[in-house]
Structures are given as C-alpha cells and as structure tokens.
Design a protein around this motif. Structure first.
Motif, PDB file in Angstrom:
ATOM      1  N   LYS A 165       0.824  -1.206   0.000  1.00 16.37           N
ATOM      2  CA  LYS A 165       0.000   0.000   0.000  1.00 16.37           C
ATOM      3  C   LYS A 165       0.863   1.263   0.000  1.00 16.37           C
ATOM      4  N   ARG A 166       1.921   1.263   0.806  1.00 18.58           N
ATOM      5  CA  ARG A 166       2.799   2.434   0.846  1.00 18.58           C
ATOM      6  C   ARG A 166       3.447   2.661  -0.531  1.00 18.58           C
ATOM      7  N   LEU A 167       3.820   1.584  -1.182  1.00 19.50           N
ATOM      8  CA  LEU A 167       4.442   1.720  -2.499  1.00 19.50           C
ATOM      9  C   LEU A 167       3.431   2.234  -3.512  1.00 19.50           C
ATOM     10  N   ALA A 168       2.220   1.689  -3.485  1.00 17.60           N
ATOM     11  CA  ALA A 168       1.190   2.128  -4.433  1.00 17.60           C
ATOM     12  C   ALA A 168       0.907   3.625  -4.228  1.00 17.60           C
ATOM     13  N   ASP A 169       0.799   4.050  -2.976  1.00 18.65           N
ATOM     14  CA  ASP A 169       0.540   5.471  -2.700  1.00 18.65           C
ATOM     15  C   ASP A 169       1.718   6.337  -3.149  1.00 18.65           C
ATOM     16  N   ALA A 170       2.929   5.880  -2.867  1.00 15.02           N
ATOM     17  CA  ALA A 170       4.112   6.674  -3.229  1.00 15.02           C
ATOM     18  C   ALA A 170       4.272   6.753  -4.747  1.00 15.02           C
ATOM     19  N   GLU A 171       3.915   5.691  -5.457  1.00 16.41           N
ATOM     20  CA  GLU A 171       4.033   5.720  -6.921  1.00 16.41           C
ATOM     21  C   GLU A 171       3.102   6.779  -7.516  1.00 16.41           C
ATOM     22  N   THR A 180      13.669  -0.061  -6.891  1.00 12.35           N
ATOM     23  CA  THR A 180      14.327  -1.204  -7.536  1.00 12.35           C
ATOM     24  C   THR A 180      14.454  -2.328  -6.510  1.00 12.35           C
ATOM     25  N   ALA A 181      15.112  -3.423  -6.928  1.00 14.76           N
ATOM     26  CA  ALA A 181      15.325  -4.557  -6.022  1.00 14.76           C
ATOM     27  C   ALA A 181      16.059  -4.125  -4.753  1.00 14.76           C
ATOM     28  N   LYS A 182      16.902  -3.104  -4.852  1.00 10.12           N
ATOM     29  CA  LYS A 182      17.634  -2.654  -3.663  1.00 10.12           C
ATOM     30  C   LYS A 182      16.683  -2.089  -2.612  1.00 10.12           C
ATOM     31  N   GLU A 183      15.828  -1.167  -3.038  1.00  8.03           N
ATOM     32  CA  GLU A 183      14.889  -0.553  -2.078  1.00  8.03           C
ATOM     33  C   GLU A 183      13.923  -1.604  -1.529  1.00  8.03           C
ATOM     34  N   PHE A 184      13.529  -2.515  -2.381  1.00  8.51           N
ATOM     35  CA  PHE A 184      12.625  -3.593  -1.956  1.00  8.51           C
ATOM     36  C   PHE A 184      13.266  -4.418  -0.842  1.00  8.51           C
ATOM     37  N   GLN A 248       4.373 -11.415   0.696  1.00 11.79           N
ATOM     38  CA  GLN A 248       3.051 -10.816   0.915  1.00 11.79           C
ATOM     39  C   GLN A 248       2.941  -9.407   0.344  1.00 11.79           C
ATOM     40  N   SER A 249       4.077  -8.803  -0.015  1.00  9.53           N
ATOM     41  CA  SER A 249       4.016  -7.426  -0.522  1.00  9.53           C
ATOM     42  C   SER A 249       3.748  -7.395  -2.029  1.00  9.53           C
ATOM     43  N   HIS A 250       3.811  -8.564  -2.691  1.00  7.19           N
ATOM     44  CA  HIS A 250       3.528  -8.665  -4.135  1.00  7.19           C
ATOM     45  C   HIS A 250       4.221  -7.550  -4.913  1.00  7.19           C
ATOM     46  N   TRP A 251       5.506  -7.431  -4.663  1.00  9.04           N
ATOM     47  CA  TRP A 251       6.270  -6.313  -5.183  1.00  9.04           C
ATOM     48  C   TRP A 251       6.531  -6.392  -6.683  1.00  9.04           C
ATOM     49  N   THR A 252       6.487  -5.239  -7.328  1.00  4.83           N
ATOM     50  CA  THR A 252       7.046  -5.113  -8.677  1.00  4.83           C
ATOM     51  C   THR A 252       7.858  -3.828  -8.729  1.00  4.83           C
ATOM     52  N   THR A 253       8.861  -3.807  -9.575  1.00  2.00           N
ATOM     53  CA  THR A 253       9.733  -2.640  -9.668  1.00  2.00           C
ATOM     54  C   THR A 253       9.019  -1.492 -10.377  1.00  2.00           C
ATOM     55  N   SER A 254       9.486  -0.278 -10.118  1.00  2.00           N
ATOM     56  CA  SER A 254       9.024   0.871 -10.902  1.00  2.00           C
ATOM     57  C   SER A 254      10.024   1.187 -12.006  1.00  2.00           C
ATOM     58  N   GLY A 255      11.007   0.324 -12.196  1.00  2.00           N
ATOM     59  CA  GLY A 255      11.998   0.495 -13.257  1.00  2.00           C
ATOM     60  C   GLY A 255      13.332   0.994 -12.730  1.00  2.00           C
ATOM     61  N   GLY A 256      14.354   0.906 -13.578  1.00  2.00           N
ATOM     62  CA  GLY A 256      15.669   1.414 -13.210  1.00  2.00           C
ATOM     63  C   GLY A 256      16.554   0.359 -12.590  1.00  2.00           C
TER      64      GLY A 256
END
Ligand code: HEM
Ligand SMILES: *[C@@H]1O[C@H](CO)[C@@H](O)[C@H](O)[C@H]1NC(C)=O
Ligand SMILES: *[C@@H]1O[C@H](CO)[C@@H](O)[C@H](O)[C@H]1NC(C)=O
Ligand SMILES: *[C@@H]1O[C@H](CO)[C@@H](O)[C@H](O)[C@H]1NC(C)=O
Ligand SMILES: *[C@@H]1O[C@H](CO)[C@@H](O)[C@H](O)[C@H]1NC(C)=O
Ligand SMILES: *[C@@H]1O[C@H](CO)[C@@H](O)[C@H](O)[C@H]1NC(C)=O
Length: 274
Positions: A165-171, A180-184, A248-256
C-alpha cells in the motif's frame, strides 16, 4: 523472465551476505535499565530517519547526541537494547559509512542521505522528493497503524500488505520514485526489524501498541510491558520473516537499476524516468 531471475539473485545474494557474516555473540551481560531511561532529544542532539537507532539514542544505548557513531558503537547498542546480533546489523552500518565524507564516524542525521540507505515509500517518513524524509509523519504512518484490523498485533502478512500500500501510494504521489530490487530488500528488512524488536523474532508477531509507541515516540514501551527479546535476533531469525513479508508485498519494480550512493557528492540514482 530475465528480471525475475535477477531479482531472486539479488535477494539470495543479500540474504547470504547477512547469514554468512558470523561474528558470534557479543556475550550476555546484565543491562541496567535504570541507566537507560527514555529522554527526549535536546536541541543539539541529532536524530534521523531510523526509528530503531533514534530509539536506542533516546535510551542512551547510543550516544544521546546522535554523533560519533561507528561499527562497534552500533553493534553494542543493538545487542544491549534489542538483543540483535552483529550479523543482522553490520551490513547496514557499512552502508551508512557511505552517507558522509567522514571516513571514521557518522551521525544519526548523516544517514538520511537519499539513495544510500534512505529510500522512497517508507513506513513513517515522506519521500525525499515530496518534502521531509527524516521526521515521523502520522499521515504516512496511518497505513501501518491501521493494518491487520480486528486483532491487536501486526505480523508478516500485514507488514507485506503495508509495504504494498505504501508503495502504491508513493508511486502516485511521487512520479520520480526510486523502487528497484535494492529498495525492496531494504524495506522488507526494515519491516522484519520492527516485528522482531517489538515482538517475537521467531513468529514475527508484534503487539500493535508496542510498534506504535516505537514509531511515534521512539521509545521502548517498557512501562507498557515490552521486554528485550530473550531470543537473539540474527540472520537466521530475520531471513524467514523477510521472505514472508516480501512474498506478501507482491512487489514489482518501478523500473531502473539498483544503485548505491557512495557519498554526498555521488549521483543519487541511475534510474531513468519517463
Ligand atoms: C538497531 C536496529 C534497527 C532497527 C530496529 C531499525 C528499524 C528501522 C525501521 C523500522 C525503519 C523503517 C522506517 C520507515 O520506513 O519509516 C528503518 C529505517 C532506516 N534505518 Fe534502521 N533500524 C535499525 C538499525 C539501523 C542501522 C544499523 C542503520 C544504519 C547505520 C539504519 C539506518 C536506517 C535508515 C537510513 C533508515 C531510513 C530508511 C527510509 O525509510 O528511507 N538502521 N530502520
Ligand atoms: C568507535 O567509537 C568508540 C567511541 O567513540 C571508540 O571507543 C572506538 O574505538 C571506535 N571504534 C572504532 C573501530 O573506530
Ligand atoms: C522529477 O525529476 C525531474 C528531473 O530531475 C525534475 O525536473 C522534476 O521536478 C521531478 N519531479 C518531482 C515531482 O519531484
Ligand atoms: C505528512 O505527509 C503528508 C502526505 O504526504 C503531507 O501532506 C504532510 O504535509 C506531511 N506532514 C508534514 C508535517 O510534513
Ligand atoms: C496475520 O494476522 C491475520 C489476522 O489475524 C491473519 O489472517 C494472518 O493469517 C496472519 N498471518 C500469519 C503469517 O500468521
Ligand atoms: C541466531 O538466533 C537463533 C535464535 O535466537 C539462535 O538459535 C542461533 O544460535 C543464532 N545463530 C548464531 C550464529 O548466533
């Protein structure tokens, strides 16, 4: 998919780093909690974006002025305050040395350098591009605070949902987000940290009340019944929690591309936007 295999390589490689660095235990010693009362920071004391380290400074496990930090000072504080063993912390301390030009020490303020450890889509701080990436923000924290409704604890499922949710809101709020994978990996580690230090490091279940005091007041909730974990917190306990949270975070990158900023003059990121 090439990206997926890159991602699993990253996670496996970083987890292996954490687990393989075996510095042993620092030895158990009696902690005199009377010498570690909570005190709010004074006007000349430095604090930063990490609630874990700010709390240790507010209780005098770290220097209360938030200065002159190095590997041994942090490892001692993490062990005494949270029962964290060196392998769970050493990589973060090494990364933190990149946040300043001073080769020997860093401060709690230095580590806010965006792109070294500090990242977007935090649990309790705003994105750097949107304003204040250092201080606690109740609006941002609401996602975590309100998570896992109906019960009085957070766990790896809720922690993963909060990250999503935090990622979706921040995007949406921050078109220049770095994700990226690092921040994840860092974000999943930080979620495992709060569940472990405020709860049970084996199950990843943490009382909501403790977690909220930890973030909002940067205080150990001793008066409310919190106790330093009897179970040492280390790579072996953190690894499974990080994996469950990440899943559980079902993460995907925003690129880069993953990129670490190695000093205040270094480029923030290699991410290409647009
Ligand atoms: C001692 C145990 C530690 C605990 C319990 C802890 C916990 C946390 C948590 C829960 C966050 C997420 C805050 C948020 O997303 O709003 C965080 C962020 C952070 N931590 Fe720690 N941490 C610890 C140690 C460290 C160490 C050793 C370093 C480096 C020296 C470090 C540097 C940071 C930084 C720079 C952030 C900001 C990341 C961001 O949200 O942008 N932490 N920490
Ligand atoms: C870290 O700082 C402490 C306190 O200032 C000092 O005693 C210690 O020697 C330093 N350790 C290293 C490895 O520089
Ligand atoms: C995004 O980055 C570009 C290029 O650095 C900058 O011009 C723009 O103002 C940034 N936008 C936001 C919302 O930060
Ligand atoms: C907290 O974050 C919200 C959401 O981005 C923002 O609107 C608000 O201004 C921030 N509050 C402070 C005190 O920075
Ligand atoms: C976390 O708690 C929720 C609510 O009780 C529950 O549905 C979920 O299964 C729990 N997750 C784990 C990993 O136990
Ligand atoms: C890591 O922690 C677990 C659980 O607390 C403990 O059983 C194990 O011995 C620790 N590992 C090391 C290398 O200290």
């Amino acid at each position: 998919m090439a990206f997926k295999s890159f991602l699993s390589f990253c996670i496996v490689a970083i987890s292996a780093l954490i687990v393989s660095a075996d510095h042993g235990d620092l030895g158990s010693r009696a902690i005199d909690w009377n010498n570690h009362q909570w005190m709010a920071p004074g006007p000349n004391d430095l604090r930063g974006p990490c609630p874990g380290l700010n709390t240790l400074a507010n209780h005098g496990f770290l220097p209360r002025d938030g200065r002159n930090l190095n590997m041994s000072v942090i490892l001692d504080a993490g062990f005494n305050g949270y029962h964290m063993q060196p392998d769970g912390l050493a990589l973060a301390v090494k990364a933190a040395t990149f946040s300043t030009d001073d080769p020997f020490t860093f401060t709690l303020d230095d580590i806010k350098l965006h792109g070294t450890i500090e990242h977007d889509a935090s649990l309790s701080r705003n994105d750097f591009a949107l304003g204040d990436n250092v201080h606690f923000n109740e609006t941002i924290f609401k996602t975590l605070a309100d998570s896992n409704p109906g019960v009085d604890y957070y766990n790896t499922t809720s922690a993963g949902q909060v990250q999503q949710k935090r990622l979706a809101d921040a995007e949406i709020a921050n078109p220049n987000i770095t994700n990226t994978a690092k921040e994840f990996f860092i974000r999943s580690g930080e979620s495992a940290f709060y569940l472990s230090v405020m709860g049970n490091p084996l199950t990843g279940v943490a009382p909501k009340k403790f977690v909220q005091i930890f973030f909002r007041e940067e205080r150990l909730p001793i008066a409310e019944g919190w106790r330093r974990s009897d179970t040492p917190i280390n790579g072996s306990t953190l690894g499974p929690l990080i994996d469950a949270i990440a899943e559980q975070s079902h993460w995907t990158t925003s690129g880069g591309c993953p990129w670490i900023r190695v000093g205040p003059e270094s480029a923030t990121t290699l991410v290409q936007h647009g």
